[in-house]
Design a protein around this motif. Sequence first.
Motif: not given
Length: 378
Positions: A43, A51, A337, A348
Amino acid sequence: MALAAVTLLTAVPASATPRDPSPVAQTEAFAEPADADDPAIWVHPGDPARSIVLGTLKEGGLAAFGLDARTLQRVPAGPGGRFNNVDVVGDLAVVSDRGRDRIRVYRIDPDGPQVLRDVTDPAAAPVFSASESEVDEQRTAYGLAAGRDPRTGLRWVAVTRRHETRVALLRLVDRPGGTIGTAPLATVDLPSTFRLPGGTSWSPCEEPGERPQLEGSVLDGRVLYTAQEDVGIWRIPLSPAGFGRPELVDRVRSYGVPQRWDAAAEECVPDGADPGFGGQWLEADAEGLAVAHGKLFASSQGDSRFVVYGGGRTRDLRIVAGRGTDSVEHSDGSAISTASLGRRFPHGLLVVHDGERRPTAGDLATTGFAFVRLEDVL
């Protein structure tokens, strides 16, 4: 958030299953020797929409992808190299090089001339092998999970051994010139034989000379979850002093089923009735593991499903074709993530290996990675 309170074996099935999700994006297809295997997510600390997703390609090395799944860089594995698993700690990508029994480390910098820069200690020693001749036997670094001890900040790496039941715990060490090496902390040997109800013993069938190996792993604070492919999922407490007592928290369906090695067919074949000691959810091999929002996500590779444990229930799902993308079959590694990663993945991201990417490249089977919105899964 640790999953210490989750009792996987007694989880209650969900009363309803949400619609199976489809990938939002998928990487290019890879064909041997570039065989996709395991992903990780870095990230960006200043701009999460920039990212990076990383993916191992075995003899093809390591790849970096943008959140649109386009390839940004490929790093070769080098002579004898075979990159198996990858994870991220800080701005470092940590890779198990199964071909050379080493841990390789790359610094991640999307603003630099290259996204990935090799900072591996040139004097790095083998993880498990006592000599280079032993490396040649390929009982080497295999599964990998990296992270930080939440109490001490120690950067540590858990590594499984190919064809064995051993897990090593290492720490990352800063070396001269900005390179990164490893130092051993502890090892633990998980069982290869299991006591069944009634007092009988069972060992999963393996090719002669091999033991039931582990690969898919994830660190959740001071807990390691690791999947023993033909057995199930283990939960192991960690500290800088080493490993706590391992607990088998879910079993594959074939746990306890008698099998034998058929040398002519070069495979395991049934050798008796199923005694009914297996679990409900996992079809061997048990593979990629990831943690998010107090839930454990696991790949049931044998039937191309994914199992989500936690929150007082267990459910399963498939990742199906849609949005112009392929479905996911026989998945190995996975990564999650929970960060908001911009417009594409505001809640996410889940990235999974796809073991049967279509269309194929002529006669060659192809593999890749699929990107799924986390809210579609959890």
